[in-house]
Design a protein around this motif. Structure first.
Motif, PDB file in Angstrom:
ATOM      1  N   HIS A 263       0.839  -1.197   0.000  1.00 29.75           N
ATOM      2  CA  HIS A 263       0.000   0.000   0.000  1.00 29.75           C
ATOM      3  C   HIS A 263       0.873   1.245   0.000  1.00 29.75           C
ATOM      4  CE1 HIS A 263      -4.099  -1.469   0.549  1.00 29.75           C
ATOM      5  NE2 HIS A 263      -3.520  -2.530   1.074  1.00 29.75           N
ATOM      6  N   GLY A 264       0.497   2.191  -0.832  1.00 32.80           N
ATOM      7  CA  GLY A 264       1.166   3.489  -0.802  1.00 32.80           C
ATOM      8  C   GLY A 264       2.593   3.472  -1.309  1.00 32.80           C
ATOM      9  N   GLU A 265       2.927   2.523  -2.187  1.00 28.89           N
ATOM     10  CA  GLU A 265       4.266   2.598  -2.761  1.00 28.89           C
ATOM     11  C   GLU A 265       4.170   2.780  -4.275  1.00 28.89           C
ATOM     12  OE1 GLU A 265       6.765  -0.775  -2.070  1.00 28.89           O
ATOM     13  OE2 GLU A 265       5.716  -2.079  -3.458  1.00 28.89           O
ATOM     14  N   VAL A 266       5.239   3.309  -4.826  1.00 27.83           N
ATOM     15  CA  VAL A 266       5.295   3.461  -6.279  1.00 27.83           C
ATOM     16  C   VAL A 266       6.121   2.312  -6.823  1.00 27.83           C
ATOM     17  CG1 VAL A 266       6.000   4.913  -8.200  1.00 27.83           C
ATOM     18  CG2 VAL A 266       5.113   5.962  -6.121  1.00 27.83           C
ATOM     19  N   PHE A 267       5.467   1.469  -7.592  1.00 25.87           N
ATOM     20  CA  PHE A 267       6.078   0.230  -8.052  1.00 25.87           C
ATOM     21  C   PHE A 267       6.321   0.329  -9.552  1.00 25.87           C
ATOM     22  CE2 PHE A 267       6.172  -4.176  -9.339  1.00 25.87           C
ATOM     23  CZ  PHE A 267       6.865  -4.799  -8.304  1.00 25.87           C
ATOM     24  N   VAL A 268       7.548   0.062  -9.959  1.00 26.99           N
ATOM     25  CA  VAL A 268       7.881   0.225 -11.376  1.00 26.99           C
ATOM     26  C   VAL A 268       8.106  -1.143 -12.018  1.00 26.99           C
ATOM     27  CG1 VAL A 268       9.407   1.337 -13.027  1.00 26.99           C
ATOM     28  CG2 VAL A 268       9.022   2.379 -10.795  1.00 26.99           C
ATOM     29  N   ILE A 269       7.487  -1.344 -13.183  1.00 24.71           N
ATOM     30  CA  ILE A 269       7.730  -2.560 -13.964  1.00 24.71           C
ATOM     31  C   ILE A 269       8.653  -2.165 -15.108  1.00 24.71           C
ATOM     32  CG2 ILE A 269       6.691  -4.382 -15.352  1.00 24.71           C
ATOM     33  CD1 ILE A 269       4.089  -3.848 -13.791  1.00 24.71           C
ATOM     34  N   MET A 270       9.851  -2.737 -15.132  1.00 23.36           N
ATOM     35  CA  MET A 270      10.823  -2.373 -16.165  1.00 23.36           C
ATOM     36  C   MET A 270      11.100  -3.557 -17.067  1.00 23.36           C
ATOM     37  SD  MET A 270      13.665  -0.219 -14.047  1.00 23.36           S
ATOM     38  CE  MET A 270      13.934  -1.422 -12.773  1.00 23.36           C
ATOM     39  N   GLY A 271      11.800  -3.278 -18.144  1.00 20.34           N
ATOM     40  CA  GLY A 271      12.185  -4.336 -19.058  1.00 20.34           C
ATOM     41  C   GLY A 271      12.258  -3.791 -20.474  1.00 20.34           C
ATOM     42  N   GLY A 272      12.981  -4.497 -21.331  1.00 22.82           N
ATOM     43  CA  GLY A 272      13.129  -4.036 -22.711  1.00 22.82           C
ATOM     44  C   GLY A 272      11.816  -4.129 -23.464  1.00 22.82           C
ATOM     45  N   SER A 273      11.801  -3.583 -24.685  1.00 26.40           N
ATOM     46  CA  SER A 273      10.586  -3.618 -25.497  1.00 26.40           C
ATOM     47  C   SER A 273      10.187  -5.060 -25.769  1.00 26.40           C
ATOM     48  CB  SER A 273      10.828  -2.923 -26.826  1.00 26.40           C
ATOM     49  OG  SER A 273      11.205  -1.604 -26.602  1.00 26.40           O
TER      50      SER A 273
ATOM     51  N   VAL B 276      10.730   8.479  -8.869  1.00 26.89           N
ATOM     52  CA  VAL B 276       9.508   8.088  -8.174  1.00 26.89           C
ATOM     53  C   VAL B 276       9.520   6.660  -7.631  1.00 26.89           C
ATOM     54  CG1 VAL B 276       8.117   9.693  -9.499  1.00 26.89           C
ATOM     55  CG2 VAL B 276       8.336   7.343 -10.282  1.00 26.89           C
ATOM     56  N   GLY B 277      10.363   5.779  -8.206  1.00 26.79           N
ATOM     57  CA  GLY B 277      10.221   4.360  -7.897  1.00 26.79           C
ATOM     58  C   GLY B 277      10.636   3.991  -6.474  1.00 26.79           C
ATOM     59  N   ASP B 278       9.725   3.372  -5.718  1.00 25.87           N
ATOM     60  CA  ASP B 278      10.078   2.846  -4.402  1.00 25.87           C
ATOM     61  C   ASP B 278      10.579   1.421  -4.539  1.00 25.87           C
ATOM     62  OD1 ASP B 278       9.233   5.084  -2.929  1.00 25.87           O
ATOM     63  OD2 ASP B 278       7.155   4.430  -3.132  1.00 25.87           O
ATOM     64  N   ASN B 279      10.009   0.720  -5.494  1.00 25.37           N
ATOM     65  CA  ASN B 279      10.318  -0.682  -5.646  1.00 25.37           C
ATOM     66  C   ASN B 279      10.135  -1.026  -7.122  1.00 25.37           C
ATOM     67  OD1 ASN B 279      11.010  -3.252  -5.008  1.00 25.37           O
ATOM     68  ND2 ASN B 279       9.351  -3.569  -3.514  1.00 25.37           N
ATOM     69  N   SER B 280      10.740  -2.101  -7.578  1.00 23.40           N
ATOM     70  CA  SER B 280      10.592  -2.404  -8.993  1.00 23.40           C
ATOM     71  C   SER B 280      10.876  -3.873  -9.272  1.00 23.40           C
ATOM     72  CB  SER B 280      11.554  -1.550  -9.814  1.00 23.40           C
ATOM     73  OG  SER B 280      12.877  -1.949  -9.567  1.00 23.40           O
ATOM     74  N   ILE B 281      10.435  -4.294 -10.457  1.00 23.89           N
ATOM     75  CA  ILE B 281      10.871  -5.597 -10.965  1.00 23.89           C
ATOM     76  C   ILE B 281      11.385  -5.384 -12.374  1.00 23.89           C
ATOM     77  CG2 ILE B 281       9.372  -7.094  -9.601  1.00 23.89           C
ATOM     78  CD1 ILE B 281       7.472  -7.162 -12.027  1.00 23.89           C
ATOM     79  N   PHE B 282      12.231  -6.276 -12.811  1.00 25.36           N
ATOM     80  CA  PHE B 282      12.804  -6.176 -14.139  1.00 25.36           C
ATOM     81  C   PHE B 282      12.486  -7.464 -14.899  1.00 25.36           C
ATOM     82  CE2 PHE B 282      15.815  -5.997 -17.496  1.00 25.36           C
ATOM     83  CZ  PHE B 282      16.113  -4.646 -17.683  1.00 25.36           C
ATOM     84  N   LEU B 283      11.768  -7.343 -16.004  1.00 23.87           N
ATOM     85  CA  LEU B 283      11.393  -8.528 -16.788  1.00 23.87           C
ATOM     86  C   LEU B 283      12.357  -8.717 -17.945  1.00 23.87           C
ATOM     87  CD1 LEU B 283       7.545  -7.922 -17.124  1.00 23.87           C
ATOM     88  CD2 LEU B 283       8.742  -9.236 -15.378  1.00 23.87           C
TER      89      LEU B 283
ATOM     90  N   ALA C 224      15.396  -9.343 -11.849  1.00 22.98           N
ATOM     91  CA  ALA C 224      15.897  -8.510 -10.744  1.00 22.98           C
ATOM     92  C   ALA C 224      14.716  -7.814 -10.109  1.00 22.98           C
ATOM     93  CB  ALA C 224      16.888  -7.476 -11.270  1.00 22.98           C
ATOM     94  N   SER C 225      14.826  -7.534  -8.814  1.00 21.42           N
ATOM     95  CA  SER C 225      13.783  -6.763  -8.168  1.00 21.42           C
ATOM     96  C   SER C 225      14.379  -5.992  -7.002  1.00 21.42           C
ATOM     97  CB  SER C 225      12.646  -7.667  -7.697  1.00 21.42           C
ATOM     98  OG  SER C 225      13.129  -8.571  -6.741  1.00 21.42           O
ATOM     99  N   GLY C 226      13.722  -4.920  -6.624  1.00 26.14           N
ATOM    100  CA  GLY C 226      14.221  -4.085  -5.538  1.00 26.14           C
ATOM    101  C   GLY C 226      14.072  -2.625  -5.907  1.00 26.14           C
TER     102      GLY C 226
END
Lengths: 249, 377
Positions: A31-41, A209-216, A225-227
C-alpha cells in the motif's frame, strides 16, 4: 499498518494462446508505494499491466488485490475493486465522442452522489492538476497527444482511486510536463496514500519516483531482478539490468 | 442539507481574522457540503485574513481539494489574504500543483447557442467546402487514372484482385437472396392484379422488364452502398485516424492511386456483373411465384420473357450499374479520405458514405431514366 499487500502476484504465467510471454512471476506491491515494472521492449510489461487490472485472464497463477482473487470474486466484489482502481493507457484512451469534461464526468456521475455543480468543480480541479485548466469543452481530437495523455490521467484519477496503473506515463510528454507528472505521482502517494504501478522506460522518472521495482527479461521470460531502482543501479550484478539502468550500449 | 454536512466546517471571525475549522472526513464518496453558503458567509464579513484549522480533520481526498479551490478562488477575487499554514502539508502541495500550470490564455471556450443565421451560414460554408473537396477528389482520381493508363501509377494489381474478390464473389450470397426476393415480390404484387383480367402470362413481362431495366441495378447498388461503400469509408477513415494515409503521402505514394483506384476499379468492374446476376435471379424468383401461384410453367415463362424483354433493356440496366458502381465507390472513398481523427469520425464517415451513395444512386437513376425517355430507348 496494513499487512496484506495491495497487489499480491503469485506464480503468474501470461500467455497469448500457446505463446508464453512471461512465467512464474511472483511479487508484491505494498500500500502506498510506487512500483515500477521495467524491461526491454516486447518483454510483456504492458501485458502484465493488463493482467493486473483484470483485462486478461492469467494462464496460470493468481493475482490478489487486497487479498481477493479478481477472477474468483463475485461480480459485485469485482466491480468494487475495479472502481477503486484507475488506469492510464498508453495513448490516453479518451472517449472520442465526449469532451474532456464529459470524459471525467462519466465515472463521477456513475459512482458518486455529487451534485452536478460539485462534479464540475471536481472536473476543473482534476484538469488543473494535470495542467489542463480551461480545456473542459475540448474534444480529444482537438488537443495534442501529450495533452490527451494528461487528460487520460485526470480521468484515471477522477474517483481518487486507491491504486493507479500507468502504462508509459511520460512517453510523449515534454520534460517539464514529465517532471510535473512525477511530482504529482509522489504527491498522490504521500497525501492520499495511493498505490501506483508504473510501466516505464524513462530512467529519470524511474529513479525519481520508484520505491520498488521488478525487471522482466524477454529471453528468460521471468523476473531477473527486483528491488528499489536506485539500489538495483548500485548493486545489481546482472549485465542486462545494468545496461538498461545506465543506458550502456 | 443534512446536519452532519453543516458540522464539517465552521467559520469563526475575530477582529480582522477569519478562521475556518474543518472537522470529520472530507471524502467525496460520502457526499460534500456545498461551498456556496460558506462563500456567502465570507462575503458578508469584512475582508480580513483567512486562516485554517485542520486539527479535527479526518480522512480527506479530492472532496476537500475542490472545496478549497473554490474558496481560494473567491478569496483571490476579493483580495482576502490567505494563510495556508493551517492546512495539512499534502493539501498545500496538491494546491500548489494544481496552480503549477496556469490556465492558458484564451483556451477556455464559451459554449453558447448559435444564432440561427450563424448556423445557416456555417452549414452553407460547410456545403461549399464539401463540394469543392469532392471536385478536388474527383480531379485527383482523374489524374490517378491517367497515370494508371500511362503505366506510371503506384498501384498493386494484387490489391485490385483482392478488392474485386471482396466486392464480387463475397457479395454473391446477399445479392442472390435480395434479388430473388425482389423478383418474387414483383411477381406476387402483379399476380394479384393481372389475375383479375386473366392476363397472368404478362407477369413475365412485368418481372423481366422491371428487373432488367430498373430493380436489378438499383437493388445491387443499394446493397453495395451499404456493404462495400460503408466498408471503404470505414477502412480509409481508420487509416486516416492511424496516420497511415499520412505515411503514404510522406513516402511519395499517392493514397489516391494506391488506395482509391483499386477500390474504384474493383467496384466499377464487379457492379455490372453483379447487376446481370441480380437480373437473372430476380427473373428466376418471378418464375417460382408464377409456377406456384399462377400455374405458368417455367418454359412458358421463359418464352414470354424472351419475347417481352429485348436485350436493350438489359444493356440499359448494366449501364446504370456501371454508373452506380462509380458513384458508390467514389462516395465511400471520398468520405473515408475526408474522415476526422477520432473513432466517432469513422462512424460518421461510414454513415455519410451510405447516405451520399443512396442519394446519388437515386438522382443518377432519375437522370438516366429521363435521358432514355428523350432518346427513345
Amino acid at each position: 499498518m496494513k499487512t496484506t499487500p495491495h497487489l499480491d502476484v503469485r506464480n503468474l504465467t501470461m500467455a497469448y494462446g500457446d505463446t508464453v510471454i512471461q512465467e512464474n512471476l511472483t511479487f508484491e506491491v505494498q500500500h502506498g508505494e510506487v512500483f515500477v515494472i521495467m524491461g526491454g521492449s516486447g518483454c510483456g510489461k504492458s501485458t502484465l499491466l493488463r493482467h493486473l487490472v483484470g483485462l486478461m485472464h492469467p494462464a496460470d497463477g493468481t493475482i490478489l488485490v487486497d487479498g481477493i482473487d479478481l477472477w474468483k470474486a463475485s461480480m459485485e466484489e469485482r466491480n468494487r475493486i475495479i472502481s477503486h482502481s484507475g488506469v492510464l493507457y498508453q495513448s490516453g484512451a479518451l472517449w472520442s465522442s465526449l469532451t474532456l469534461a464529459e470524459n471525467i464526468e462519466l465515472p463521477l456521475a456513475e459512482y458518486t452522489e455529487l451534485t452536478p455543480k460539485q462534479i464540475d468543480e471536481v472536473i476543473s480541479y482534476k484538469l488543473s492538476l494535470v495542467g489542463l485548466a480551461g480545456f473542459e469543452d475540448y474534444y480529444p481530437s482537438e488537443i495534442s497527444g501529450g495533452m490527451q495523455k494528461r487528460a487520460g490521467l485526470a480521468r484515471a484519477m477522477a474517483l481518487d482511486p486507491d491504486i493507479l496503473f500507468f502504462d508509459e506515463p511520460s512517453a510523449g510528454l515534454d520534460p517539464v510536463s514529465a517532471r510535473l507528472l512525477d511530482d504529482l505521482i509522489l504527491e498522490l502517494r504521500d497525501s492520499l496514500d495511493t498505490t501506483v504501478v508504473i510501466v516505464s522506460h524513462e530512467l529519470a522518472s524511474i529513479f525519481t519516483v520508484g520505491d520498488n521495482s521488478i525487471f522482466l527479461d524477454p529471453d528468460q521470460k521471468t523476473i531477473i531482478a527486483s528491488g528499489p531502482p536506485k539500489q538495483l543501479l548500485d548493486s545489481c550484478k546482472d549485465e542486462r539490468v545494468r545496461k538498461f539502468l545506465t543506458r550502456a550500449a | 442539507m443534512p446536519n452532519e454536512m453543516l458540522d464539517k466546517y465552521r467559520l469563526t471571525a475575530s477582529a480582522d481574522q477569519l478562521c475556518l475549522q474543518f472537522a470529520g472526513d472530507w471524502r467525496f464518496q460520502d457526499g460534500l457540503p456545498e461551498a456556496e453558503p460558506l462563500l456567502q458567509q465570507l462575503r458578508s464579513h469584512p475582508a480580513g485574513r483567512l486562516s485554517f484549522d485542520s486539527q479535527n480533520l479526518g480522512k480527506w481526498d479530492t472532496g476537500l481539494m475542490t472545496f478549497l479551490v473554490q474558496l481560494l478562488a473567491e478569496c483571490s477575487e476579493r483580495k482576502i489574504p490567505v494563510d495556508q499554514s493551517g492546512l495539512p502539508g499534502g493539501v498545500q502541495k496538491l494546491l500548489s500543483l494544481a496552480h503549477a500550470v496556469p490556465e492558458r490564455q484564451g483556451a477556455r471556450r464559451k459554449v453558447l447557442g448559435m444564432p440561427i443565421l450563424t448556423k445557416i451560414g456555417n452549414i452553407t460554408i460547410e456545403m461549399h467546402r464539401n463540394w469543392s473537396d469532392l471536385l478536388y477528389f474527383i480531379g485527383q482520381i482523374f489524374f490517378g487514372l491517367l497515370n494508371l493508363l500511362r503505366g506510371r501509377a503506384r498501384f498493386r494489381y494484387s490489391d485490385l484482385l483482392y478488392q474485386i474478390e471482396c466486392a464480387g464473389p463475397m457479395a454473391l450470397a446477399i445479392i442472390t437472396l435480395i434479388s430473388t426476393l425482389v423478383g418474387m415480390i414483383l411477381a406476387f404484387v402483379g399476380a394479384v392484379q393481372l389475375r383479375l383480367f386473366g392476363a397472368q402470362i404478362f407477369i413475365a413481362d412485368l418481372v423481366g422488364l422491371g428487373m432488367a431495366r430498373e430493380m436489378g441495378a438499383m437493388m445491387t447498388a443499394i446493397i453495395m452502398a451499404g456493404r462495400t461503400g460503408a466498408a471503404y469509408a470505414a477502412q480509409l477513415g481508420t487509416m486516416q485516424v492511424n496516420e497511415e494515409i499520412d505515411a503514404f503521402k510522406t513516402m511519395g505514394i499517392s493514397p489516391i492511386e494506391f488506395l482509391v483506384l483499386p477500390r474504384l476499379l474493383a467496384l466499377s468492374l464487379t457492379m455490372p456483373l453483379l447487376c446481370l446476376y441480380a437480373d437473372f435471379m430476380g427473373i428466376f424468383g418471378g418464375a417460382v411465384v408464377s409456377a406456384t401461384m399462377l400455374d405458368i410453367s417455367f418454359f412458358q415463362y421463359y418464352q414470354q420473357v424472351q419475347s417481352a424483354v429485348p436485350l436493350k433493356h438489359f444493356i440499359i440496366g448494366v449501364i446504370k450499374a456501371c454508373i452506380f458502381g462509380v458513384l458508390v465507390a467514389t462516395a465511400g472513398c471520398f468520405r473515408g479520405m475526408q474522415c476526422g481523427r477520432s473513432a466517432s469520425a469513422v462512424g460518421f464517415a461510414a454513415t455519410k458514405a451510405v447516405v451520399t451513395s443512396i442519394v446519388l444512386i437515386i438522382v443518377a437513376d432519375a437522370i438516366v431514366t429521363i435521358a432514355c425517355q428523350i432518346l427513345g430507348v
